[in-house]
Design a protein around this motif. Sequence first.
Motif, short mmCIF file in Angstrom:
data_model
loop_
_atom_site.label_atom_id
_atom_site.label_comp_id
_atom_site.label_asym_id
_atom_site.label_seq_id
_atom_site.Cartn_x
_atom_site.Cartn_y
_atom_site.Cartn_z
N LEU A 76 0.84 -1.20 0.00
CA LEU A 76 0.00 0.00 0.00
C LEU A 76 0.88 1.25 0.00
O LEU A 76 0.66 2.17 -0.80
CB LEU A 76 -0.92 0.00 1.22
CG LEU A 76 -1.70 1.28 1.52
CD1 LEU A 76 -2.66 1.61 0.39
CD2 LEU A 76 -2.44 1.13 2.84
N ASP A 77 1.87 1.28 0.86
CA ASP A 77 2.76 2.43 0.96
C ASP A 77 3.54 2.62 -0.34
O ASP A 77 3.67 3.74 -0.85
CB ASP A 77 3.71 2.24 2.14
CG ASP A 77 4.49 3.50 2.47
OD1 ASP A 77 3.88 4.59 2.54
OD2 ASP A 77 5.71 3.40 2.65
N ARG A 78 4.03 1.53 -0.90
CA ARG A 78 4.81 1.58 -2.14
C ARG A 78 3.97 2.15 -3.29
O ARG A 78 4.39 3.06 -4.00
CB ARG A 78 5.32 0.19 -2.50
CG ARG A 78 6.20 0.15 -3.75
CD ARG A 78 6.55 -1.29 -4.14
NE ARG A 78 5.42 -2.03 -4.66
CZ ARG A 78 4.93 -1.88 -5.90
NH1 ARG A 78 5.46 -1.01 -6.73
NH2 ARG A 78 3.90 -2.60 -6.31
N ARG A 79 2.76 1.64 -3.43
CA ARG A 79 1.90 2.09 -4.53
C ARG A 79 1.43 3.53 -4.32
O ARG A 79 1.33 4.31 -5.27
CB ARG A 79 0.73 1.12 -4.69
CG ARG A 79 1.21 -0.22 -5.24
CD ARG A 79 0.18 -1.31 -5.23
NE ARG A 79 -0.99 -1.01 -6.06
CZ ARG A 79 -2.04 -1.80 -6.13
NH1 ARG A 79 -2.09 -2.92 -5.44
NH2 ARG A 79 -3.06 -1.48 -6.89
N ALA A 80 1.14 3.91 -3.08
CA ALA A 80 0.73 5.29 -2.79
C ALA A 80 1.89 6.25 -3.07
O ALA A 80 1.68 7.36 -3.58
CB ALA A 80 0.26 5.42 -1.34
N ASN A 81 3.12 5.83 -2.75
CA ASN A 81 4.29 6.66 -3.03
C ASN A 81 4.46 6.87 -4.53
O ASN A 81 4.73 7.98 -4.99
CB ASN A 81 5.56 6.04 -2.44
CG ASN A 81 5.61 6.12 -0.94
OD1 ASN A 81 4.92 6.93 -0.32
ND2 ASN A 81 6.41 5.26 -0.33
N GLN A 82 4.32 5.80 -5.30
CA GLN A 82 4.45 5.92 -6.76
C GLN A 82 3.38 6.87 -7.30
O GLN A 82 3.68 7.72 -8.14
CB GLN A 82 4.29 4.56 -7.43
CG GLN A 82 5.51 3.68 -7.32
CD GLN A 82 5.31 2.39 -8.07
OE1 GLN A 82 4.42 1.60 -7.75
NE2 GLN A 82 6.16 2.16 -9.06
N LEU A 83 2.16 6.74 -6.82
CA LEU A 83 1.08 7.61 -7.27
C LEU A 83 1.38 9.06 -6.88
O LEU A 83 1.16 9.98 -7.67
CB LEU A 83 -0.26 7.16 -6.70
CG LEU A 83 -1.46 7.99 -7.10
CD1 LEU A 83 -1.65 8.02 -8.62
CD2 LEU A 83 -2.73 7.46 -6.43
N ALA A 84 1.90 9.27 -5.68
CA ALA A 84 2.23 10.63 -5.23
C ALA A 84 3.26 11.27 -6.15
O ALA A 84 3.10 12.43 -6.56
CB ALA A 84 2.75 10.59 -3.79
N HIS A 85 4.30 10.53 -6.47
CA HIS A 85 5.33 11.07 -7.37
C HIS A 85 4.75 11.37 -8.75
O HIS A 85 5.04 12.41 -9.35
CB HIS A 85 6.52 10.11 -7.48
CG HIS A 85 7.37 10.07 -6.25
ND1 HIS A 85 8.19 11.11 -5.88
CD2 HIS A 85 7.50 9.12 -5.29
CE1 HIS A 85 8.82 10.79 -4.76
NE2 HIS A 85 8.41 9.60 -4.37
N TYR A 86 3.92 10.47 -9.25
CA TYR A 86 3.26 10.68 -10.54
C TYR A 86 2.40 11.95 -10.51
O TYR A 86 2.47 12.79 -11.40
CB TYR A 86 2.40 9.46 -10.90
CG TYR A 86 1.45 9.69 -12.05
CD1 TYR A 86 1.90 9.62 -13.36
CD2 TYR A 86 0.11 10.00 -11.81
CE1 TYR A 86 1.03 9.85 -14.42
CE2 TYR A 86 -0.75 10.23 -12.86
CZ TYR A 86 -0.29 10.15 -14.16
OH TYR A 86 -1.16 10.39 -15.20
N LEU A 87 1.58 12.09 -9.48
CA LEU A 87 0.68 13.25 -9.38
C LEU A 87 1.46 14.55 -9.28
O LEU A 87 1.07 15.56 -9.88
CB LEU A 87 -0.26 13.10 -8.18
CG LEU A 87 -1.32 12.02 -8.30
CD1 LEU A 87 -2.04 11.82 -6.97
CD2 LEU A 87 -2.31 12.34 -9.41
N ARG A 88 2.54 14.55 -8.54
CA ARG A 88 3.36 15.76 -8.41
C ARG A 88 4.05 16.11 -9.72
O ARG A 88 4.05 17.26 -10.15
CB ARG A 88 4.38 15.59 -7.30
CG ARG A 88 3.71 15.62 -5.92
CD ARG A 88 4.65 15.31 -4.80
NE ARG A 88 5.68 16.34 -4.70
CZ ARG A 88 6.71 16.24 -3.88
NH1 ARG A 88 6.85 15.18 -3.12
NH2 ARG A 88 7.60 17.19 -3.82
#
Length: 146
Positions: A9-21
């Motif tokens: 969950l943390d790994r996928r949320a981090n990837q999404l955060a970087h993508y969104l930024r």
Amino acid sequence: GQSLTYKELDRRANQLAHYLRNIHGVGPDKLVGVCLERGFEMVISIMGILKAGGAYVPLDPSYPGSRLAYMVKDACMDTVLTVSSVSSRLPEGEFTQVLLDELTLLDGYSEASPKVIDTAVTSDNLAYVIYTSGSTGQPKGVMVEH
């Protein structure tokens, strides 16, 4: 019948955060719609938006199209996270639909947590905006800070 570890969950949320930024410029007080059924994608999306420094707006896919259209326009959202099976319920508009079920969407984005200092989020920034029914018949957005 599905499971997701906290680490995943943390790994996928981090990837999404970087993508969104990086792709959508998500940062403090930037609203991102979440039009998803309840499930892993919803939790990952909310965490990813918050980790990017943005604020989320829940958009229930079961709402009538006119209500969804009003909420998206009223909140001035540029980006809405969704999946292919739900995306047709969203109205036409000047926003980008990010289809989370596209397999390669997050490939290449860091799995490391974004640095808090990079997001510049304070307790005064928005965490989410929830729409109520409103006494006038029009939904009203309630802004909730961290």
